[in-house]
Write an enzyme that holds these catalytic residues in place. Structure first.
Site, PDB file in Angstrom:
ATOM      1  N   GLU A 185      -0.131   4.411  -0.543  1.00 56.79           N
ATOM      2  CA  GLU A 185      -1.124   6.254  -0.607  1.00 56.79           C
ATOM      3  C   GLU A 185      -0.230   7.594  -0.063  1.00 56.79           C
ATOM      4  OE1 GLU A 185      -4.197   6.070   2.136  1.00 56.79           O
ATOM      5  OE2 GLU A 185      -4.925   4.448   1.295  1.00 56.79           O
ATOM      6  N   ASP A 193      -6.750  13.405 -25.097  1.00 57.10           N
ATOM      7  CA  ASP A 193      -7.134  12.067 -24.430  1.00 57.10           C
ATOM      8  C   ASP A 193      -6.681  10.956 -25.756  1.00 57.10           C
ATOM      9  OD1 ASP A 193      -7.930   9.678 -24.321  1.00 57.10           O
ATOM     10  OD2 ASP A 193      -9.934   9.833 -23.638  1.00 57.10           O
ATOM     11  N   TYR A 226       0.447  -1.038  -0.286  1.00 55.20           N
ATOM     12  CA  TYR A 226       0.354   0.318   0.258  1.00 55.20           C
ATOM     13  C   TYR A 226       0.897   0.689   0.083  1.00 55.20           C
ATOM     14  CZ  TYR A 226      -4.771  -0.025   0.239  1.00 55.20           C
ATOM     15  OH  TYR A 226      -6.396  -0.744  -0.168  1.00 55.20           O
ATOM     16  N   ARG A 286      -2.881  -2.478 -17.810  1.00 53.76           N
ATOM     17  CA  ARG A 286      -4.142  -1.955 -18.040  1.00 53.76           C
ATOM     18  C   ARG A 286      -3.452  -0.844 -16.408  1.00 53.76           C
ATOM     19  NH1 ARG A 286      -7.771  -4.768 -21.046  1.00 53.76           N
ATOM     20  NH2 ARG A 286      -9.347  -2.914 -20.914  1.00 53.76           N
ATOM     21  N   THR A 332      -4.573   6.042 -21.738  1.00 54.84           N
ATOM     22  CA  THR A 332      -4.209   4.766 -20.573  1.00 54.84           C
ATOM     23  C   THR A 332      -3.161   4.571 -21.097  1.00 54.84           C
ATOM     24  OG1 THR A 332      -5.770   3.837 -22.888  1.00 54.84           O
ATOM     25  CG2 THR A 332      -6.827   4.238 -20.932  1.00 54.84           C
ATOM     26  N   LYS A 340      -4.067   0.058 -24.927  1.00 53.59           N
ATOM     27  CA  LYS A 340      -4.235   0.451 -26.537  1.00 53.59           C
ATOM     28  C   LYS A 340      -2.413   0.088 -27.287  1.00 53.59           C
ATOM     29  CE  LYS A 340      -8.481   2.083 -24.966  1.00 53.59           C
ATOM     30  NZ  LYS A 340      -8.401   3.253 -23.689  1.00 53.59           N
TER      31      LYS A 340
HETATM   32  N1  DSN Z   1     -13.529   0.936 -24.420  1.00 51.08           N
HETATM   33  C1  DSN Z   1     -12.085   2.028 -24.543  1.00 51.08           C
HETATM   34  C2  DSN Z   1     -12.577   1.338 -26.150  1.00 51.08           C
HETATM   35  O1  DSN Z   1     -12.692  -0.006 -26.901  1.00 51.08           O
HETATM   36  O2  DSN Z   1     -12.477   2.092 -27.446  1.00 51.08           O
HETATM   37  C3  DSN Z   1     -12.299   2.978 -24.722  1.00 51.08           C
HETATM   38  O3  DSN Z   1     -12.168   3.452 -23.059  1.00 51.08           O
END
Ligand code: DSN
Length: 419
Positions: free
Chosen positions: A53, A199, A51, A234, A225, A228
């Site tokens: 924080e 984003d 942990y 993640r 994120t 991707k």
């Molecule tokens: N769920 C994602 C996507 O598939 O584009 C976006 O967060």
């Protein structure tokens, strides 16, 4: 997974089944990817036990010296990957993309403030103002879309911004296949006195290798994120300008300080340190020449796939792609997105149904499917395989040819095993 098999064969069997499914199907969901073994090892490490924080050297729990080093390393690498100077700070603690975006809203805005974002049905994201999401519930959202050809119309976006005077404009999408002109968004935001939040979740890996223009020269805040096109675990990163302060009427604190506070203690307790370390590993990978080639191949593959599909008579929104994804418009084929998704899955090709711009059908069963190349490119597939995949998709969508496609999918997957 010897321990898991011994202790909990039920879960072990499910994990193995999912691994087999991934191995034996062609994953064309553009937001998915396949992480390296090094990333997976880090995710499964002892770091999950801690942990921490707070932030580096300012923790609320003892025993965090190693975690401090890990977090600082992830921050340093994140800045290196995107070539950032000292005016940018990075928060690596947000647990995923939606919490990252939420932190930015809570840091920079007050409930009720006006925000302009791309409408979900035109290719935006839930957190860009969908009425079912916190963003649409807590803020006054002004949605923008694309023109009839499927392109962002910057003149129309500017006109809307001048009329509405939003406090923040969001640029970024989950189903837009063309280059986003961040410079134009930056100019519009400056003209109307709005923050520009980009984003870049979908295209972060492309930005990292220069296969898409960078948002950093134009934005106040950039979120992404990490799982991707960036091909990490993640997670999420929030980049913000530490040399810009919150707008008049607020306390004189920098955007970065406000965002750190919004993440912790505003929204979260302890970060997931195993995830932070795995992000650091993925960022190291993203700086290699191999990743540079990978990012560029994603775009080449998408371009070839889009052209080949069109040669088979399949309609692509905007007539092609500049990035890693495309939207197939199924209207003329007379099948719905849901039916196409189900048929393709039966044949071993995994996609997601998606609305197309100006869709007349419901989001639950829309007129399109969204496909992309990050995952198949990770498996080593190139232009030749994209033509093969286009033939398979066309066989399934146009001739309902499931049986022989299934065989072809199995052959292709066996030739490109997941490492
Ligand atoms: N769920 C994602 C996507 O598939 O584009 C976006 O967060």
């Amino acid at each position: 997974m010897t321990q898991l098999k011994k202790y909990d064969p039920e879960v072990a069997t499910l994990v193995a089944a999912e691994a087999r499914r991934q191995q034996n199907t062609i994953d064309l969901i553009p937001s998915e990817n396949i992480v390296s073994r090094a990333v997976r090892e880090t995710l499964g490490s002892e770091l999950t036990n801690k942990y921490s924080e707070g932030y580096a050297h300012k923790r609320y729990y003892a025993g965090n010296r190693v975690i401090d080093d890990i977090e600082l390393l992830a921050i340093e690498r994140a800045k290196k990957v995107f070539g950032l100077g000292k005016e940018w700070s990075v928060n690596v603690q947000a647990l995923s993309g939606s919490p990252a975006n939420m932190a930015v809203y809570f840091a920079l805005l007050k409930p009720g403030d006006k925000v302009m974002g791309m409408s979900l049905s035109f290719g935006g994201h839930l957190t860009h103002g969908a009425s079912v999401n916190f963003s649409g519930k807590l803020f006054t959202m002004i949605p923008y879309g694309v023109d009839r050809k499927g392109y962002l119309d910057y003149a129309a976006i500017r006109e809307l911004a001048v009329k509405e005077k939003p406090r923040m404009i969001i640029a970024g999408a989950t189903a837009y296949s063309r280059v986003i002109d961040f410079e134009k968004f930056g100019a519009i935001a400056r003209e109307v006195g709005a923050y520009l939040m980009v984003d870049m979740a979908h295209i972060a890996g492309l930005v990292a290798v220069g296969a898409h223009p960078s948002p950093f020269p134009h934005a106040d805040v950039v979120t992404t994120t990490t799982h991707k096109t960036l091909r990490g675990p993640r997670g999420a990163l929030i980049f913000s300008r530490n040399d810009r302060v919150l707008r008049a009427g607020e306390k004189e604190i920098s955007l970065s300080q406000a965002i750190d506070k919004a993440v912790f203690p505003g929204l979260q307790g302890g970060p997931h340190d195993n995830q932070t370390a795995a992000i650091a590993v993925a960022l190291k990978e993203a700086m290699t020449p191999t990743f540079k080639k990978y990012g560029r191949q994603i775009v080449k593959n998408a371009d070839v796939l889009a052209s080949a599909l069109q040669k088979h008579g399949i309609e692509i929104v905007s007539g092609g792609t500049d990035n890693h994804l495309m939207l197939i418009d199924l209207t003329k084929l007379g099948i719905s997105g849901r039916e196409a998704q189900d048929r393709l899955e039966e044949a071993g090709i995994v996609v997601n149904r998606n609305t197309i711009p100006y869709d007349t059908r419901s989001p639950f069963d829309p007129s399109g499917i969204r496909i992309g190349t990050p995952s198949v490119t990770t498996r080593g597939m190139k232009e030749k395989e994209m033509r093969e995949i286009a033939r398979m998709i066309s066989g399934v969508l146009m001739k309902a040819d499931i049986k022989s496609t299934k065989k072809a999918v199995a052959g292709l997957c066996a030739r490109f095993p997941i490492a």
